[in-house]
Design a protein around this motif. Structure first.
Motif, PDB file in Angstrom:
ATOM      1  N   ILE A  77       0.828  -0.994  -0.002  1.00 12.52           N
ATOM      2  CA  ILE A  77       0.085   0.042  -0.002  1.00 12.52           C
ATOM      3  C   ILE A  77       0.954   1.251  -0.025  1.00 12.52           C
ATOM      4  N   GLU A  78       0.310   2.342  -0.389  1.00 10.83           N
ATOM      5  CA  GLU A  78       0.854   3.746  -0.267  1.00 10.83           C
ATOM      6  C   GLU A  78       1.459   4.024   0.989  1.00 10.83           C
ATOM      7  N   GLY A  79       2.693   4.263   1.207  1.00 15.82           N
ATOM      8  CA  GLY A  79       3.105   4.875   2.441  1.00 15.82           C
ATOM      9  C   GLY A  79       3.615   3.459   3.353  1.00 15.82           C
ATOM     10  N   GLY A  80       3.337   2.339   3.036  1.00 17.13           N
ATOM     11  CA  GLY A  80       3.918   0.956   3.355  1.00 17.13           C
ATOM     12  C   GLY A  80       3.432   0.736   4.723  1.00 17.13           C
ATOM     13  N   GLY A  81       4.001  -0.361   5.651  1.00 16.26           N
ATOM     14  CA  GLY A  81       3.611  -0.639   6.861  1.00 16.26           C
ATOM     15  C   GLY A  81       4.688  -0.286   7.854  1.00 16.26           C
ATOM     16  N   ALA A  82       5.617   0.751   7.471  1.00 17.42           N
ATOM     17  CA  ALA A  82       6.403   0.977   8.711  1.00 17.42           C
ATOM     18  C   ALA A  82       6.100   2.014   9.551  1.00 17.42           C
ATOM     19  N   ASP A  83       4.681   2.368   9.552  1.00 17.41           N
ATOM     20  CA  ASP A  83       4.126   3.281  10.741  1.00 17.41           C
ATOM     21  C   ASP A  83       2.527   3.021  10.483  1.00 17.41           C
ATOM     22  N   LEU A  84       1.718   3.592  11.353  1.00 19.12           N
ATOM     23  CA  LEU A  84       0.382   3.349  11.248  1.00 19.12           C
ATOM     24  C   LEU A  84      -0.329   4.099  10.632  1.00 19.12           C
ATOM     25  N   ALA A  85       0.289   5.367   9.936  1.00 19.91           N
ATOM     26  CA  ALA A  85      -0.444   6.142   9.157  1.00 19.91           C
ATOM     27  C   ALA A  85      -0.635   5.685   7.706  1.00 19.91           C
ATOM     28  N   GLY A  86       0.295   4.911   7.265  1.00 22.41           N
ATOM     29  CA  GLY A  86       0.168   4.264   5.840  1.00 22.41           C
ATOM     30  C   GLY A  86      -1.129   3.376   5.760  1.00 22.41           C
ATOM     31  N   PRO A  87      -1.217   2.451   6.690  1.00 22.24           N
ATOM     32  CA  PRO A  87      -2.663   1.480   6.618  1.00 22.24           C
ATOM     33  C   PRO A  87      -3.978   2.428   6.850  1.00 22.24           C
ATOM     34  N   CYS A  88      -3.889   3.682   7.341  1.00 24.92           N
ATOM     35  CA  CYS A  88      -5.151   4.569   7.462  1.00 24.92           C
ATOM     36  C   CYS A  88      -5.415   5.017   6.049  1.00 24.92           C
ATOM     37  N   ARG A  89      -4.291   5.295   5.126  1.00 26.90           N
ATOM     38  CA  ARG A  89      -4.709   5.958   3.761  1.00 26.90           C
ATOM     39  C   ARG A  89      -5.744   5.164   2.782  1.00 26.90           C
ATOM     40  N   THR A  90      -5.555   3.753   3.084  1.00 25.97           N
ATOM     41  CA  THR A  90      -6.384   2.991   2.332  1.00 25.97           C
ATOM     42  C   THR A  90      -7.905   2.900   2.810  1.00 25.97           C
ATOM     43  N   LEU A  91      -8.051   3.268   4.218  1.00 26.58           N
ATOM     44  CA  LEU A  91      -9.657   3.341   4.853  1.00 26.58           C
ATOM     45  C   LEU A  91     -10.009   4.731   4.691  1.00 26.58           C
ATOM     46  N   TRP A  92      -9.306   5.712   4.825  1.00 26.05           N
ATOM     47  CA  TRP A  92      -9.625   7.149   5.122  1.00 26.05           C
ATOM     48  C   TRP A  92      -9.095   8.148   3.977  1.00 26.05           C
ATOM     49  N   GLY A  93      -8.335   7.561   3.073  1.00 27.05           N
ATOM     50  CA  GLY A  93      -7.881   8.640   2.135  1.00 27.05           C
ATOM     51  C   GLY A  93      -6.487   9.454   2.545  1.00 27.05           C
ATOM     52  N   GLY A  94      -6.059  10.144   1.730  1.00 27.16           N
ATOM     53  CA  GLY A  94      -4.680  10.941   1.807  1.00 27.16           C
ATOM     54  C   GLY A  94      -4.744  11.818   3.345  1.00 27.16           C
ATOM     55  N   ARG A  95      -6.066  12.429   3.419  1.00 24.96           N
ATOM     56  CA  ARG A  95      -6.254  13.491   4.643  1.00 24.96           C
ATOM     57  C   ARG A  95      -6.400  12.477   5.860  1.00 24.96           C
ATOM     58  N   GLY A  96      -6.648  11.356   5.989  1.00 20.17           N
ATOM     59  CA  GLY A  96      -7.123  10.684   7.243  1.00 20.17           C
ATOM     60  C   GLY A  96      -5.458  10.066   7.463  1.00 20.17           C
ATOM     61  N   ALA A  97      -4.669   9.751   6.296  1.00 17.59           N
ATOM     62  CA  ALA A  97      -3.267   9.373   6.797  1.00 17.59           C
ATOM     63  C   ALA A  97      -2.552  10.592   7.253  1.00 17.59           C
ATOM     64  N   ARG A  98      -2.611  11.662   6.822  1.00 14.06           N
ATOM     65  CA  ARG A  98      -1.914  12.950   7.084  1.00 14.06           C
ATOM     66  C   ARG A  98      -2.403  13.058   8.719  1.00 14.06           C
ATOM     67  N   VAL A  99      -3.519  13.126   8.953  1.00 10.72           N
ATOM     68  CA  VAL A  99      -4.068  13.434  10.285  1.00 10.72           C
ATOM     69  C   VAL A  99      -3.455  12.314  11.499  1.00 10.72           C
TER      70      VAL A  99
END
Length: 446
Positions: A77-99
């Motif tokens: 996935i975009e952002g990878g699994g090296a942090d908890l923000a990357g998996p948020c991108r597939t669920l809540w989009g780019g804004r959710g990942a940035r938050v």
């Protein structure tokens, strides 16, 4: 969301030792020296129950974070699994990942600041105990009380008992030494650095426990339940803030080893925390501190403070590296060197501003049960539910584990949302309403 789980590499089961070492040093934070006070507040039994509850929650959250990191890495996935923000991108989009990235990076920087401030305080206390004064550079801030004859900038030494002229910022010897050693530890990051930190923690904790038993227990009966058990929760929660450091350890097929290491680290530190809290439950009316330890004049107590100082340095690179990764991957389009400089400058600047003020206490209070609660406990569990409870090695999760994950996700989200409202001074019915609404917020999983 429940994607299939292709395998990503393989790691030996013995690989859990290094993750355990890293996470033990990460768990060894500023709250360790105040756990004796937490024992007085909660009582021996109350403190042990709090330690056990947060240790189990941290262990479970870390295991689920490892599984989510493995799943994210496996599906590229975009952002990878090296942090908890990357998996948020597939669920809540780019804004959710940035938050999510902003919240996690802030939490990691707050941990780094707290770690640096404790090191500075220990180094300053050692300097005062050894030479009876504190040296450094002082910059006085503009003030209506500042006369034309007062120096805005000066370097030198002042007696240990003389307060810092306010308002001012001081880069003491302790500050400069801590920042220099933290940078050195980051450059030399590896098993040797983590091993030195672990050994120093064991020596310092042993001498700290001996001091508590010698100076504070005496003939006083141990209180099994203290006057304010919940007041001890922030210190205990802060001490188990290690989950954000777990995802990078779970990559390249090491999810199971990282999960085992997290469990071993939480168990080891839970035993250490419980011992200190029980000793503190029968303590004297004054809260034990590094200054009180140094005041005994014993060489062994002086060595204890030194060992605790060195042990605290090992976790600073872990926190800063985590914040760097989040900033670079999700927040600022910067190269590795700029992201590194941004995180280190923010942590160092806040540490200088906070180490002689109430800002340090505010950082610990507002990041322990609130920000760290959400990012270390709620977010991994919410992601686990949303991703359909992935297994650590590609296997399907048992039904009981799925139910437990969903229940803990709802409980932690509701609990930490209620605490935010309570800290903001909301009336009880608003707190109850927010907790009830938040309990149903974790997304449905497969």
């Amino acid at each position: 969301m429940q994607p299939s789980s292709p395998k990503v590499g393989h790691a030996s089961s013995r690989d859990w030792l290094y993750p355990a070492l890293i996470l033990i040093n990460t768990l060894n934070g500023p709250g360790f020296v105040v756990l004796a006070e937490a024992g007085r507040q909660a009582g021996a039994l109350g403190a042990v129950l709090l330690v056990a509850a947060f240790a189990l929650l941290a262990t479970f959250s870390a295991r689920r974070a490892c599984a989510v990191a493995r799943e994210a890495e496996a599906h590229k996935i975009e952002g990878g699994g090296a942090d908890l923000a990357g998996p948020c991108r597939t669920l809540w989009g780019g804004r959710g990942a940035r938050v999510a990235a902003a919240a996690c990076a802030t939490a990691l920087l707050a941990c780094a600041v707290a770690q640096i401030v404790l090191c500075v305080q220990l180094a300053d206390a050692l300097e005062e105990a050894l030479v009876g004064r504190r040296c450094g550079v002082v910059v006085r801030l503009p003030s209506l009380e500042l006369t034309g004859k007062a120096a805005l900038f000066y370097a030198g030494c002042r007696p240990a008992a003389e307060p810092l002229p306010a308002p001012a910022l001081e880069a003491s010897v302790g500050v400069l030494l801590t920042l220099a050693l933290a940078r050195l530890a980051r450059r030399a990051e590896g098993p040797r650095t983590q091993g030195v930190g672990f050994a120093c923690f064991c020596l310092g904790a042993w001498r700290w426990g001996a001091y508590l038993r010698r100076e504070t227990v005496a003939d006083r009966a141990v209180a099994w339940l203290g006057p304010s058990p919940l007041a001890a929760a922030p210190a205990v929660c802060f001490n188990f803030a290690c989950v954000l450091a777990v995802p990078p350890l779970a990559l390249r097929g090491r999810a199971e080893a990282a999960a085992r290491g997290a469990g071993a680290a939480c168990l080891f530190m839970a035993l250490a925390y419980a011992a200190v809290a029980v000793l503190g439950a029968g303590g004297a009316p004054t809260a034990p501190s590094a200054d009180a330890l140094l005041a005994t004049g014993r060489a062994s107590d002086l060595a204890a403070v030194f060992f605790l100082f060195v042990s605290q340095l090992a976790a600073i690179p872990t926190y800063l590296a985590g914040a760097d990764g989040l900033i670079k991957a999700h927040l600022v389009a910067a190269d590795a060197r700029r992201a590194d400089a941004l995180a280190a400058a923010a942590a160092g600047g806040l540490a200088i501003a906070a180490h002689e003020s109430e800002l340090f206490v505010s950082i610990v209070d507002w990041t322990s049960l609130l920000l760290l609660g959400f990012t270390n406990f709620s977010l991994p569990l919410v992601l686990d539910v949303a991703w359909g409870h992935p297994g650590l090695a590609g296997e399907a999760c048992p039904v009981a584990l799925r139910r437990l994950s969903r229940a803990l996700a709802s409980l932690t989200v509701a609990g930490f949302a209620a605490l935010v409202c309570r800290e903001a001074g909301a009336p009880w019915f608003v707190v109850a309403a927010v907790a009830g609404a938040a309990a149903g917020s974790p997304p449905a999983g497969g």
